[in-house]
Design a protein around this motif. Structure first.
Motif, short mmCIF file in Angstrom:
data_model
loop_
_atom_site.label_atom_id
_atom_site.label_comp_id
_atom_site.label_asym_id
_atom_site.label_seq_id
_atom_site.Cartn_x
_atom_site.Cartn_y
_atom_site.Cartn_z
N MET A 1 36.65 -15.02 45.45
CA MET A 1 37.61 -14.72 44.40
C MET A 1 37.58 -15.78 43.30
O MET A 1 37.74 -15.46 42.12
CB MET A 1 39.02 -14.57 44.98
CG MET A 1 39.17 -13.42 45.98
SD MET A 1 38.46 -11.83 45.46
CE MET A 1 39.48 -11.45 44.05
N GLU B 1 36.99 -15.09 39.44
CA GLU B 1 37.95 -15.58 38.46
C GLU B 1 37.29 -16.48 37.42
O GLU B 1 37.56 -16.37 36.22
CB GLU B 1 39.09 -16.33 39.16
CG GLU B 1 40.24 -16.66 38.24
CD GLU B 1 41.47 -17.13 38.98
OE1 GLU B 1 42.58 -16.94 38.44
OE2 GLU B 1 41.36 -17.70 40.09
N VAL C 1 38.55 -11.41 37.18
CA VAL C 1 39.85 -11.20 37.80
C VAL C 1 40.83 -12.26 37.31
O VAL C 1 40.43 -13.32 36.83
CB VAL C 1 39.79 -11.23 39.35
CG1 VAL C 1 38.88 -10.15 39.90
CG2 VAL C 1 39.40 -12.59 39.87
N SER D 1 44.53 -14.23 38.71
CA SER D 1 45.28 -14.48 39.94
C SER D 1 46.73 -14.81 39.61
O SER D 1 47.05 -15.27 38.52
CB SER D 1 44.65 -15.63 40.73
OG SER D 1 44.75 -16.84 40.02
N TYR E 1 45.26 -10.91 43.37
CA TYR E 1 44.19 -10.78 42.39
C TYR E 1 44.17 -9.37 41.83
O TYR E 1 44.34 -8.39 42.56
CB TYR E 1 42.83 -11.07 43.03
CG TYR E 1 42.66 -12.50 43.45
CD1 TYR E 1 42.21 -13.46 42.53
CD2 TYR E 1 42.95 -12.91 44.74
CE1 TYR E 1 42.06 -14.78 42.92
CE2 TYR E 1 42.79 -14.24 45.12
CZ TYR E 1 42.35 -15.17 44.20
OH TYR E 1 42.19 -16.48 44.58
#
Length: 102
Positions: free
Chosen positions: A62, A66, A71, A73, A82
């Motif tokens: 993740m 990111e 994405v 968060s 997310y």
């Protein structure tokens, strides 16, 4: 946004699968106690359970997504949620299209 970081992030099949799931979270995840699937995103714990990897591994994936801008968060209580950054994804696709289809 540069397309290269997005392409590199999505070149991993696990990250690509996660992106598919969180792009349509209601279709792939049950309702959450904390955080709305669409508004807040998907809890890292739900992603971890679905993909069958350890939580540190999922967190690492993740972070790559990111860092590539794919994405965003949000922390709610002790969990990180997310969701796809649809604006950045569209920009990366536009950039790729302009680069390859000139």
């Amino acid at each position: 946004m540069s397309t290269l970081p997005a392409l590199k992030a999505l070149s991993n099949e696990k990250r690509l699968q996660i992106m598919r799931w969180i792009a349509a979270p209601v279709d792939h995840f049950p309702a959450q106690t904390d955080g709305d699937l669409v508004e807040d995103g998907v809890c890292v714990q739900s992603i971890t359970e679905k993909i069958g990897l350890t939580q540190p591994t999922v967190t690492s994936h993740m972070r790559v997504l990111e860092k590539a801008g794919l994405v965003t968060s949000r922390q709610i209580k002790n969990w990180v949620f997310y969701k796809p950054n649809r604006t950045a994804i569209a920009a990366a696709l536009d950039d790729l299209s302009m680069t390859l289809l000139r």
